[in-house]
Design a protein around this motif. Structure first.
Motif, PDB file in Angstrom:
ATOM      1  N   LEU A 139      14.663 -30.994 -14.042  1.00  0.00           N
ATOM      2  CA  LEU A 139      15.655 -31.607 -13.326  1.00  0.00           C
ATOM      3  C   LEU A 139      16.664 -30.682 -12.901  1.00  0.00           C
ATOM      4  O   LEU A 139      16.974 -30.248 -11.831  1.00  0.00           O
ATOM      5  CB  LEU A 139      16.263 -32.918 -13.840  1.00  0.00           C
TER       6      LEU A 139
ATOM      7  N   ASP B 167      18.314 -34.881 -23.744  1.00  0.00           N
ATOM      8  CA  ASP B 167      17.018 -35.585 -23.727  1.00  0.00           C
ATOM      9  C   ASP B 167      16.908 -36.128 -22.323  1.00  0.00           C
ATOM     10  O   ASP B 167      16.067 -37.035 -22.011  1.00  0.00           O
ATOM     11  CB  ASP B 167      16.818 -36.454 -24.701  1.00  0.00           C
ATOM     12  N   PHE B 168      17.066 -35.469 -21.140  1.00  0.00           N
ATOM     13  CA  PHE B 168      17.331 -35.935 -19.630  1.00  0.00           C
ATOM     14  C   PHE B 168      16.152 -35.314 -19.080  1.00  0.00           C
ATOM     15  O   PHE B 168      15.558 -35.877 -18.114  1.00  0.00           O
ATOM     16  CB  PHE B 168      18.507 -35.696 -19.119  1.00  0.00           C
TER      17      PHE B 168
ATOM     18  N   ASP C 165      12.490 -34.886 -19.148  1.00  0.00           N
ATOM     19  CA  ASP C 165      10.857 -34.984 -19.302  1.00  0.00           C
ATOM     20  C   ASP C 165      10.075 -35.347 -18.247  1.00  0.00           C
ATOM     21  O   ASP C 165      10.675 -36.099 -17.149  1.00  0.00           O
ATOM     22  CB  ASP C 165      11.053 -36.347 -20.222  1.00  0.00           C
ATOM     23  N   TYR C 166       8.830 -34.846 -18.130  1.00  0.00           N
ATOM     24  CA  TYR C 166       8.147 -34.954 -17.033  1.00  0.00           C
ATOM     25  C   TYR C 166       6.703 -35.121 -17.421  1.00  0.00           C
ATOM     26  O   TYR C 166       6.346 -34.780 -18.521  1.00  0.00           O
ATOM     27  CB  TYR C 166       8.037 -33.527 -16.207  1.00  0.00           C
TER      28      TYR C 166
ATOM     29  N   PRO D  88       8.748 -37.024 -12.474  1.00  0.00           N
ATOM     30  CA  PRO D  88       9.748 -37.189 -13.482  1.00  0.00           C
ATOM     31  C   PRO D  88       9.729 -38.544 -14.034  1.00  0.00           C
ATOM     32  O   PRO D  88       9.577 -39.411 -13.633  1.00  0.00           O
ATOM     33  CB  PRO D  88      10.977 -36.965 -12.609  1.00  0.00           C
ATOM     34  N   ILE D  89      10.136 -38.435 -15.479  1.00  0.00           N
ATOM     35  CA  ILE D  89      10.396 -39.559 -16.106  1.00  0.00           C
ATOM     36  C   ILE D  89      11.931 -40.133 -15.902  1.00  0.00           C
ATOM     37  O   ILE D  89      12.090 -41.368 -15.775  1.00  0.00           O
ATOM     38  CB  ILE D  89      10.321 -39.287 -17.463  1.00  0.00           C
ATOM     39  N   LYS D  90      12.817 -39.261 -15.840  1.00  0.00           N
ATOM     40  CA  LYS D  90      14.274 -39.627 -15.315  1.00  0.00           C
ATOM     41  C   LYS D  90      14.641 -38.927 -14.081  1.00  0.00           C
ATOM     42  O   LYS D  90      14.107 -37.786 -13.576  1.00  0.00           O
ATOM     43  CB  LYS D  90      15.033 -39.540 -16.514  1.00  0.00           C
ATOM     44  N   GLY D  91      15.793 -39.373 -13.540  1.00  0.00           N
ATOM     45  CA  GLY D  91      16.337 -38.438 -12.647  1.00  0.00           C
ATOM     46  C   GLY D  91      15.786 -38.793 -10.992  1.00  0.00           C
ATOM     47  O   GLY D  91      15.206 -39.561 -10.778  1.00  0.00           O
TER      48      GLY D  91
ATOM     49  N   ALA E 239      12.125 -40.156 -10.270  1.00  0.00           N
ATOM     50  CA  ALA E 239      11.790 -40.753 -11.428  1.00  0.00           C
ATOM     51  C   ALA E 239      10.389 -41.754 -10.974  1.00  0.00           C
ATOM     52  O   ALA E 239      10.707 -42.467 -10.118  1.00  0.00           O
ATOM     53  CB  ALA E 239      12.738 -41.282 -11.992  1.00  0.00           C
TER      54      ALA E 239
END
Length: 149
Positions: free
Chosen positions: A7, A80-81, A83-84, A111-114, A117
């Motif tokens: 991110l 821990d932001f 993660d993909y 992306p898992i977050k952001g 996502a």
């Protein structure tokens, strides 16, 4: 050898990653190895390992259009932001000069977050590497989300 770009323009490996070089494009071995070290450090949330690849003056224009300095990006990594899943790196250009190497291309990932996502994202990027006393270090990165489906 290559890893996910996160991110805030971090390099991170969360799942197996593929990297493709466009025909005729050559990746210098030292920079390819540095990408590999950075990916391992990001996956392990190893801040000293990341600092070994990112120059002290590293900056990134992140996909969320914020310019971050090295320690700010490391703080995002440590929270821990980054993660993909389903990550693929496509290298379309490598320009080598004696003291600077430019790597351009695009990443596709989920992306898992952001920003983006849960959606497949295409993110063009430009990485700027500089030869420093510690070897090749990443000094700047720009990444923009071009398409999220």
């Amino acid at each position: 050898m290559f890893t996910k770009i996160g991110l805030s323009a971090m390099l991170l490996v969360a799942t197996p990653v593929s990297a493709q070089l466009a025909p005729g494009v050559h990746m210098p071995a030292e920079i390819g190895a540095a990408y590999g070290r950075l990916g391992k450090a990001m996956m392990a949330h190893d801040a000293p390992g990341v600092r070994g690849v990112w120059a002290e003056d590293f900056v990134v224009n992140s996909p969320d259009n914020i310019v971050l300095r090295r320690e700010e990006v490391i703080a995002v990594m440590e929270s821990d932001f980054l993660d993909y899943k389903d990550f693929h790196k496509h290298i379309t250009f490598v320009g080598e000069k004696p003291e600077v190497t430019i790597v351009m291309g695009y990443d596709t990932m989920v992306p898992i977050k952001g920003p983006g996502a849960g959606k497949q994202v295409m993110r063009p990027f430009t990485d700027v590497w500089a030869r420093r006393s510690a070897g090749w270090q990443l000094i700047a990165r720009q990444a923009t989300i071009a398409d999220a489906r």
